[in-house]
Design a protein around this motif. Structure first.
Motif, PDB file in Angstrom:
ATOM      1  N   HIS A 221     -15.300  -0.164   2.243  1.00 32.84           N
ATOM      2  CA  HIS A 221     -16.689  -0.242   1.787  1.00 32.84           C
ATOM      3  C   HIS A 221     -17.073   1.063   1.093  1.00 32.84           C
ATOM      4  O   HIS A 221     -16.950   2.143   1.680  1.00 32.84           O
ATOM      5  CB  HIS A 221     -17.631  -0.448   2.981  1.00 32.84           C
ATOM      6  CG  HIS A 221     -17.524  -1.802   3.615  1.00 32.84           C
ATOM      7  ND1 HIS A 221     -18.111  -2.925   3.074  1.00 32.84           N
ATOM      8  CD2 HIS A 221     -16.902  -2.228   4.748  1.00 32.84           C
ATOM      9  CE1 HIS A 221     -17.862  -3.984   3.850  1.00 32.84           C
ATOM     10  NE2 HIS A 221     -17.128  -3.589   4.879  1.00 32.84           N
TER      11      HIS A 221
ATOM     12  N   CYS B  32     -17.596  -8.427   8.206  1.00 35.12           N
ATOM     13  CA  CYS B  32     -18.310  -7.505   9.101  1.00 35.12           C
ATOM     14  C   CYS B  32     -19.822  -7.562   8.912  1.00 35.12           C
ATOM     15  O   CYS B  32     -20.576  -7.039   9.735  1.00 35.12           O
ATOM     16  CB  CYS B  32     -17.815  -6.080   8.893  1.00 35.12           C
ATOM     17  SG  CYS B  32     -18.435  -5.313   7.373  1.00 35.12           S
TER      18      CYS B  32
ATOM     19  N   ARG C 140     -21.489  -6.150   6.388  1.00 29.70           N
ATOM     20  CA  ARG C 140     -22.003  -5.093   5.503  1.00 29.70           C
ATOM     21  C   ARG C 140     -21.960  -5.582   4.063  1.00 29.70           C
ATOM     22  O   ARG C 140     -21.038  -6.304   3.672  1.00 29.70           O
ATOM     23  CB  ARG C 140     -21.171  -3.813   5.646  1.00 29.70           C
ATOM     24  CG  ARG C 140     -21.395  -3.106   6.971  1.00 29.70           C
ATOM     25  CD  ARG C 140     -20.468  -1.916   7.144  1.00 29.70           C
ATOM     26  NE  ARG C 140     -20.591  -1.384   8.511  1.00 29.70           N
ATOM     27  CZ  ARG C 140     -19.924  -1.870   9.549  1.00 29.70           C
ATOM     28  NH1 ARG C 140     -19.091  -2.887   9.400  1.00 29.70           N
ATOM     29  NH2 ARG C 140     -20.114  -1.361  10.755  1.00 29.70           N
TER      30      ARG C 140
ATOM     31  N   GLN D 184     -12.409  -4.858   9.906  1.00 30.05           N
ATOM     32  CA  GLN D 184     -11.724  -6.005   9.298  1.00 30.05           C
ATOM     33  C   GLN D 184     -10.450  -5.576   8.582  1.00 30.05           C
ATOM     34  O   GLN D 184      -9.595  -6.409   8.283  1.00 30.05           O
ATOM     35  CB  GLN D 184     -12.647  -6.719   8.298  1.00 30.05           C
ATOM     36  CG  GLN D 184     -13.950  -7.234   8.881  1.00 30.05           C
ATOM     37  CD  GLN D 184     -13.735  -8.353   9.884  1.00 30.05           C
ATOM     38  OE1 GLN D 184     -12.812  -9.136   9.755  1.00 30.05           O
ATOM     39  NE2 GLN D 184     -14.579  -8.405  10.907  1.00 30.05           N
TER      40      GLN D 184
HETATM   41 ZN   LIG Z   1     -16.481  -4.849   6.398  1.00 37.25          ZN
END
Ligand SMILES: [Zn+2]
Ligand SMILES: [Zn+2]
Lengths: 431, 431
Positions: free
Chosen positions: B254, B311, B313, B249
């Protein structure tokens, strides 16, 4: 005796039995590459045609030019997705020589490297300072993975920055260093000039390789750093380091014959030389999967050291690298290597730093003349003394190179000094 | 969705449950080091006193000076023979910062690194060219081991030598490169100047880190090399790279919260900043065995990006590094970071390359004045146009830094140019 793996102490019979099995296997594997498929077929070689180890000599040699011609991957036996590492020679001209490794190949390489280091006493408790370049050069990562296999505390110090190297060595009580010989001398001198006693360091082992060097250099390194220094031999075509390594006897480097076949041949005829004679080292990978190389002409000159090693290992020993096959001279049908001459000359305390080998032709016969500088304090008025020295040098050279050279004693600084590298060999046969 | 390990897709609840368990565990482990034994005892911290994740804030922060004061091994929790790797910051002054790793620590680091690379699509079939320094710097070996874990063909190219890098990239159809942003720009320009179309290369992913850089730099790298470029964040105190990484993305990095606790605090008060606000990143290792570090003040400025990532996560994202905490200015009780100002200014197409932040005092009140060069073509005669631009810049800056600066528009080259690095902040409050 403690050993890293059982093969380290195999008997000759075990070694040779495994070598034949593995040779057949690796030839079969090699035939999966475009290059060897063709080359071996033309030579009529297939695994089942190899009946004994001597049959290795039926396999055509592989040269650096072969590797270059197959750039980038003509020797690979497996698709690229099976390869996990690539190393390359820097090379001065043309395409680099490229080696591909599978994960199995890396594991085997690390095991061999760990065996070398373990053999000279490197253990899990050691602090290992890797003072060599990482990257495409195999020296850095080669020993890095070996030390990791042994569980040493590995310090990936990289090359250069003497002050920082010394600080690390002191502060972390480094016990084992991997260092190229020329830098070891420089580093040792820097240590001495710093006024620090090498005995105060925890360093006890230096692993030295990647450059040809003399026994005198090794001794000097041992003195300066207060260590035992062990010679390491390898080349990226045979993984990298971990091909041959000295044991604590310091009497030649054991070639790991469970993983390689080593031959020493006349560079001119490619026939095996007699036991103990100097020739070109030719190497075959026995266990490599991704990119086997058969009978690789290393161009490195050495000899097998006859007899058994006192350490009890049965893997044959090679002498330190005595030069490059390209330097070989042929006089009266005899191969002479300038390094042989140098070693003899340097064994005389009267001999200075400069010498010259002159090739001459007299009545259609080739002759060799060795001009050698004598140190000032030994260049005396008494001709009898000088004639005696001349005779002793002549005899010792004849014993080594098997023909009788003419020896000229020259006073100190009496030979021309080239800028930078000395011209050691002068061929005046054409004039 | 394919993932490298299950923790990559843990829910918030799973992450936070593991964090509390691991925090207690790592605090217990840390207390085995001389440094934390004392520090934690003084603060009344023991594993069982940590009842919730918020209790992490009861633990005193650890600074770079703490690490230096403990040189060489005061933070180690295990005897040296359990350690298998050492890395060190180069550092410009004083003792280096040293990190020791056990084999477990190295395994975890490689796993995290592999997770990062896998997340952006790096797979076993990829050819990975590692264009960064190896050695004591953690960047080279960090990604090397990550790629090895994934089974990529790893080319340990090392830094520099653009011609050779390009030759390798072409000849071995490199698909993924690890490269620092400034060299990526240089390399991309060299590629363009060589007349070769980047589209002819197989390169599809660049992993960029180790240097703060702007979104404009990333876009330029992507254009020049025809790749997707992903930001990487790490520091040797937290292993090295592999701490936080962008997903496809490209909307923040992260942080792997199963392995670290990340906090963002006011560098002055050490209190948590409000959601989405900029502050200093403070990190705790949750799984490190040999040398845990609790609440390490990274001095790096960033913010948590609010909301969920597309995404899927659930590991929170941090923004690209916005500067160093040492650069923070406090005006009227508000923290202002020069990089925030720069980012706002550079979002105006009319703004040139040079600007200056001037701190002033008027009637005992601190003021901030921003002088900014306007490109020649936009520095028009019509004062209404300029006043409108001035107003728009003022409003956007106020929205970002929460106080209203005075904005001076200056014609091109109207600001002093320092030799080399520009002086971005001028404090004239004392005069
Ligand atoms: Zn992500
Ligand atoms: Zn031996």
């Amino acid at each position: 005796m403690e050993c890293f793996d059982r093969a380290e102490f195999w008997s000759r019979e075990e070694i040779e039995r495994a070598q034949l099995v593995r040779l057949r296997n690796v030839v079969g594997q090699a035939m999966r590459s475009p290059f060897y498929a063709k080359r071996l077929k033309e030579a009529g070689i297939a695994p089942e045609t190899l009946k004994s180890l001597d049959d290795v000599r039926r396999i055509p040699c592989t040269t650096k030019d072969d590797l270059r011609s197959q750039y980038p991957d003509g020797l690979n036996t497996l698709p690229q997705c099976e390869m996990v590492r690539m190393h390359a020679s820097s090379g001065t001209t043309g395409s680099p020589t490229v080696i591909h490794y599978t994960q199995n190949d890396l594991n085997l390489w690390a095991d061999l490297m760990a065996r070398c280091m373990h053999m000279v006493g490197v253990r899990r408790e050691d602090v290992f300072q890797n003072i060599t370049g990482y990257g495409l050069f195999t020296g850095g990562l080669g020993l890095h993975y070996g030390a990791e296999r042994l569980g040493c505390l590995t310090i990936p110090a990289g090359p250069g920055n003497t002050t920082r190297q010394l600080k690390i060595m002191r502060d972390f009580r480094t016990t084992v260093a991997h260092i190229i010989p020329s830098y070891a001398l420089y580093f040792g001198a820097a240590l001495r000039d710093s006024g620090e006693d090498a005995k105060n360091l925890a360093l006890r082992i230096a692993l030295i390789g990647a450059e040809p060097h003399t026994e005198e250099t090794r001794k000097r390194i041992e003195e300066l750093l207060d260590v035992k220094a062990y010679n390491s031999y390898g080349l990226s075509e045979m993984n990298g380091p971990g091909v041959a390594f000295e044991c604590v006897q310091q009497a030649g480097m054991h070639v790991w014959e469970d993983a390689f076949i080593a031959e020493i041949v006349d560079p001119d005829t490619l026939e095996p030389v007699a036991e103990g004679e100097v020739g070109e080292l030719v190497m075959t990978t026995l266990c490599r999967q991704g990119m086997p190389i058969l009978r690789y002409r290393t161009k490195d000159l050495t000899r097998f050291i006859p007899g058994e090693c006192a350490c009890g290992r049965h893997h044959r020993r090679i002498d330190r690298i005595l030069g490059r096959a390209d330097d070989m001279l042929i006089i009266k049908g005899v191969n002479i290597y300038p390094m042989q001459v140098e070693q003899i000359l340097m064994s005389f305390p009267e001999v200075g730093e400069n010498y010259q080998i002159v090739l001459e032709r007299e009545n259609y016969l080739d002759q060799i003349r060795v001009k050698v500088e004598i140190k000032e304090e030994h260049f005396v008025e008494d001709m009898r003394v000088l004639r005696d020295l001349q005779k002793r040098i002549t005899n010792k050279l004849r014993d080594e190179v098997l023909i009788t050279p003419r020896v000229d004693l020259v006073q100190n600084n009496g030979l021309p000094k080239a800028e930078g590298k000395a011209q050691r060999v002068v061929d005046s046969r054409e004039s």
